[in-house]
Design a protein around this motif. Structure first.
Motif, PDB file in Angstrom:
ATOM      1  N   ASN A 179       0.827  -1.206   0.000  1.00 23.38           N
ATOM      2  CA  ASN A 179       0.000   0.000   0.000  1.00 23.38           C
ATOM      3  C   ASN A 179       0.861   1.256   0.000  1.00 23.38           C
ATOM      4  OD1 ASN A 179      -2.377  -1.471   0.000  1.00 23.38           O
ATOM      5  ND2 ASN A 179      -2.583  -1.437   2.233  1.00 23.38           N
ATOM      6  N   HIS A 180       1.922   1.230   0.814  1.00 24.54           N
ATOM      7  CA  HIS A 180       2.824   2.386   0.862  1.00 24.54           C
ATOM      8  C   HIS A 180       3.508   2.576  -0.491  1.00 24.54           C
ATOM      9  CE1 HIS A 180       5.605   5.297   2.663  1.00 24.54           C
ATOM     10  NE2 HIS A 180       6.531   4.737   1.898  1.00 24.54           N
ATOM     11  N   PHE A 181       3.927   1.486  -1.102  1.00 29.11           N
ATOM     12  CA  PHE A 181       4.572   1.557  -2.415  1.00 29.11           C
ATOM     13  C   PHE A 181       3.626   2.181  -3.446  1.00 29.11           C
ATOM     14  CE2 PHE A 181       5.380  -0.220  -6.622  1.00 29.11           C
ATOM     15  CZ  PHE A 181       6.735   0.043  -6.786  1.00 29.11           C
ATOM     16  N   LEU A 182       2.373   1.730  -3.455  1.00 34.10           N
ATOM     17  CA  LEU A 182       1.385   2.255  -4.394  1.00 34.10           C
ATOM     18  C   LEU A 182       1.136   3.741  -4.155  1.00 34.10           C
ATOM     19  CD1 LEU A 182      -0.698   1.862  -6.632  1.00 34.10           C
ATOM     20  CD2 LEU A 182      -2.336   1.131  -4.885  1.00 34.10           C
ATOM     21  N   ALA A 183       1.038   4.134  -2.877  1.00 35.12           N
ATOM     22  CA  ALA A 183       0.802   5.542  -2.558  1.00 35.12           C
ATOM     23  C   ALA A 183       1.967   6.412  -3.030  1.00 35.12           C
ATOM     24  CB  ALA A 183       0.592   5.701  -1.046  1.00 35.12           C
ATOM     25  N   ALA A 184       3.208   5.905  -2.880  1.00 33.73           N
ATOM     26  CA  ALA A 184       4.383   6.653  -3.318  1.00 33.73           C
ATOM     27  C   ALA A 184       4.383   6.821  -4.836  1.00 33.73           C
ATOM     28  CB  ALA A 184       5.659   5.957  -2.854  1.00 33.73           C
ATOM     29  N   VAL A 185       4.030   5.769  -5.564  1.00 34.58           N
ATOM     30  CA  VAL A 185       3.982   5.843  -7.024  1.00 34.58           C
ATOM     31  C   VAL A 185       2.902   6.822  -7.473  1.00 34.58           C
ATOM     32  CG1 VAL A 185       3.498   4.545  -9.135  1.00 34.58           C
ATOM     33  CG2 VAL A 185       4.932   3.529  -7.359  1.00 34.58           C
ATOM     34  N   LEU A 186       1.749   6.821  -6.795  1.00 32.33           N
ATOM     35  CA  LEU A 186       0.680   7.763  -7.123  1.00 32.33           C
ATOM     36  C   LEU A 186       1.122   9.198  -6.861  1.00 32.33           C
ATOM     37  CD1 LEU A 186      -2.476   5.907  -5.730  1.00 32.33           C
ATOM     38  CD2 LEU A 186      -1.890   6.309  -8.123  1.00 32.33           C
ATOM     39  N   ALA A 187       1.855   9.407  -5.754  1.00 31.04           N
ATOM     40  CA  ALA A 187       2.369  10.747  -5.451  1.00 31.04           C
ATOM     41  C   ALA A 187       3.350  11.205  -6.520  1.00 31.04           C
ATOM     42  CB  ALA A 187       3.038  10.745  -4.077  1.00 31.04           C
ATOM     43  N   TYR A 188       4.215  10.278  -6.957  1.00 34.48           N
ATOM     44  CA  TYR A 188       5.160  10.605  -8.034  1.00 34.48           C
ATOM     45  C   TYR A 188       4.403  10.971  -9.311  1.00 34.48           C
ATOM     46  CZ  TYR A 188       8.591  10.032 -11.739  1.00 34.48           C
ATOM     47  OH  TYR A 188       9.386  10.249 -12.842  1.00 34.48           O
ATOM     48  N   THR A 189       3.347  10.224  -9.621  1.00 32.93           N
ATOM     49  CA  THR A 189       2.565  10.488 -10.828  1.00 32.93           C
ATOM     50  C   THR A 189       1.930  11.872 -10.780  1.00 32.93           C
ATOM     51  OG1 THR A 189       2.073   8.121 -11.025  1.00 32.93           O
ATOM     52  CG2 THR A 189       0.680   9.640 -12.274  1.00 32.93           C
ATOM     53  N   LYS A 190       1.425  12.258  -9.618  1.00 31.52           N
ATOM     54  CA  LYS A 190       0.826  13.585  -9.481  1.00 31.52           C
ATOM     55  C   LYS A 190       1.879  14.676  -9.635  1.00 31.52           C
ATOM     56  CE  LYS A 190      -3.210  12.345  -6.707  1.00 31.52           C
ATOM     57  NZ  LYS A 190      -3.994  12.626  -5.492  1.00 31.52           N
ATOM     58  N   LEU A 191       3.081  14.444  -9.095  1.00 27.55           N
ATOM     59  CA  LEU A 191       4.162  15.403  -9.273  1.00 27.55           C
ATOM     60  C   LEU A 191       4.535  15.531 -10.749  1.00 27.55           C
ATOM     61  CD1 LEU A 191       6.555  14.598  -6.278  1.00 27.55           C
ATOM     62  CD2 LEU A 191       5.333  16.747  -6.684  1.00 27.55           C
ATOM     63  N   GLU A 192       4.516  14.411 -11.458  1.00 20.42           N
ATOM     64  CA  GLU A 192       4.861  14.427 -12.882  1.00 20.42           C
ATOM     65  C   GLU A 192       3.807  15.215 -13.670  1.00 20.42           C
ATOM     66  OE1 GLU A 192       7.574  13.388 -15.953  1.00 20.42           O
ATOM     67  OE2 GLU A 192       7.687  13.393 -13.755  1.00 20.42           O
ATOM     68  N   VAL A 193       2.533  15.074 -13.301  1.00 19.76           N
ATOM     69  CA  VAL A 193       1.469  15.837 -13.956  1.00 19.76           C
ATOM     70  C   VAL A 193       1.662  17.329 -13.706  1.00 19.76           C
ATOM     71  CG1 VAL A 193      -1.008  16.312 -13.968  1.00 19.76           C
ATOM     72  CG2 VAL A 193      -0.195  13.951 -13.904  1.00 19.76           C
ATOM     73  N   LEU A 194       1.977  17.691 -12.456  1.00 19.28           N
ATOM     74  CA  LEU A 194       2.217  19.101 -12.117  1.00 19.28           C
ATOM     75  C   LEU A 194       3.465  19.631 -12.825  1.00 19.28           C
ATOM     76  CD1 LEU A 194       1.416  19.091  -8.290  1.00 19.28           C
ATOM     77  CD2 LEU A 194       0.097  20.195 -10.111  1.00 19.28           C
ATOM     78  N   LYS A 195       4.459  18.769 -12.987  1.00 17.57           N
ATOM     79  CA  LYS A 195       5.685  19.163 -13.693  1.00 17.57           C
ATOM     80  C   LYS A 195       5.377  19.577 -15.125  1.00 17.57           C
ATOM     81  CE  LYS A 195       9.958  17.152 -15.507  1.00 17.57           C
ATOM     82  NZ  LYS A 195      10.796  15.923 -15.551  1.00 17.57           N
ATOM     83  N   VAL A 196       4.561  18.776 -15.797  1.00 13.49           N
ATOM     84  CA  VAL A 196       4.178  19.084 -17.180  1.00 13.49           C
ATOM     85  C   VAL A 196       3.313  20.346 -17.230  1.00 13.49           C
ATOM     86  CG1 VAL A 196       2.908  18.248 -19.192  1.00 13.49           C
ATOM     87  CG2 VAL A 196       4.354  16.675 -17.886  1.00 13.49           C
ATOM     88  N   LYS A 197       2.399  20.483 -16.285  1.00 13.38           N
ATOM     89  CA  LYS A 197       1.469  21.609 -16.285  1.00 13.38           C
ATOM     90  C   LYS A 197       2.144  22.920 -15.917  1.00 13.38           C
ATOM     91  CE  LYS A 197      -2.923  23.116 -14.235  1.00 13.38           C
ATOM     92  NZ  LYS A 197      -4.023  22.744 -13.297  1.00 13.38           N
ATOM     93  N   CYS A 198       3.052  22.880 -14.931  1.00 11.73           N
ATOM     94  CA  CYS A 198       3.653  24.108 -14.406  1.00 11.73           C
ATOM     95  C   CYS A 198       5.057  24.387 -14.937  1.00 11.73           C
ATOM     96  CB  CYS A 198       3.702  24.057 -12.875  1.00 11.73           C
ATOM     97  SG  CYS A 198       2.101  23.791 -12.092  1.00 11.73           S
ATOM     98  N   GLY A 199       5.668  23.378 -15.544  1.00 11.72           N
ATOM     99  CA  GLY A 199       7.023  23.570 -16.047  1.00 11.72           C
ATOM    100  C   GLY A 199       8.069  23.640 -14.955  1.00 11.72           C
ATOM    101  N   LEU A 200       7.799  23.008 -13.823  1.00 12.73           N
ATOM    102  CA  LEU A 200       8.717  23.004 -12.688  1.00 12.73           C
ATOM    103  C   LEU A 200       9.139  21.579 -12.361  1.00 12.73           C
ATOM    104  CD1 LEU A 200       6.857  25.520 -10.350  1.00 12.73           C
ATOM    105  CD2 LEU A 200       8.774  26.017 -11.876  1.00 12.73           C
TER     106      LEU A 200
END
Length: 226
Positions: A179-200
């Motif tokens: 569960n912790h592993f899955l939550a970490a991967v989901l958090a990384y995915t959200k950061l990647e989405v924000l990276k594309v959207k915000c350019g940061l």
């Protein structure tokens, strides 16, 4: 890998658990499993996986490898030299400026290419990276470019650990760890989405999120003091 084998540690006087397979054995198992599922030409890995057994398996499966190589690894400059036991440490070889060397490893049948790269760090210090490949048709630039693709995996692991807290799990059971592993991967995915959207980048995004949280906390404390 699940650690199911009990081992007694005489130093700590405690029983520890380890996996029944080594990392290299697990890699070999994965390569056989994905053989019919994933199409790839090159297997990229660091020096930990640059064993003769792994190299031989990759070639037997019909692929090429590009691995980092320890500077103390020994090679022969010709097939005759290998037969006569004339081996030299990679760090003692003289490398042409723009061409890798064609050499022979002790326990790998085919010839391989070895190249030397001098890397300059941000503080001005230098490091040396040796690469080995089974594809003897590559030139220096191609070999370097192919191995650089592995860096994206390193960036993923670094962000997963430092920004998504992959390695900070307090869990003990297989289910909670998953569960912790899955939550970490989901958090990384959200950061990647924000990276594309915000350019940061991930680290800057994390710093900005912390700043917003600290500001909200400070405002809440001010309200409590009032």
């Amino acid at each position: 890998m699940r650690k199911t084998v009990a081992v007694w540690d005489p130093k700590t006087q405690q029983t520890k658990y380890q996996s029944p397979f080594t990392k290299n054995e697990y890699l070999q198992h994965l390569l056989r499993v994905v053989q019919q599922q994933v199409a790839y030409r090159y297997l990229l890995a660091d020096s930990w996986y640059a064993s003769a057994e792994n190299m031989t398996l990759v070639r037997a499966l019909g692929h090429h490898f590009v691995f980092a190589l320890e500077s103390s690894r020994t090679v022969a400059l010709s097939e005759a030299g290998r037969a006569q036991g004339q081996f030299h440490a990679v760090q003692s070889l003289t490398f042409p400026d723009t061409h890798p060397l064609r050499v022979y490893l002790r326990a790998v049948k085919e010839a391989v290419l070895v190249t030397r790269q001098v890397l300059t760090n941000q503080d001005g210090s230098q490091g040396v990276l040796y690469l080995v490949s089974s594809d003897t048709d590559l030139n220096q630039a191609q070999l370097t470019m192919i191995y650089q693709r592995r860096w994206k995996v390193e960036e993923y692991h670094k962000s997963l650990k430092q920004n998504a807290s992959m390695g900070k799990s307090p869990t003990k059971t297989l289910a909670t760890q998953a569960n912790h592993f899955l939550a970490a991967v989901l958090a990384y995915t959200k950061l990647e989405v924000l990276k594309v959207k915000c350019g940061l980048g991930h680290f800057r995004l994390k710093a900005q999120l912390y700043a917003v949280e600290l500001k909200a906390m400070y405002q809440q404390l001010a309200l409590l003091r009032a």
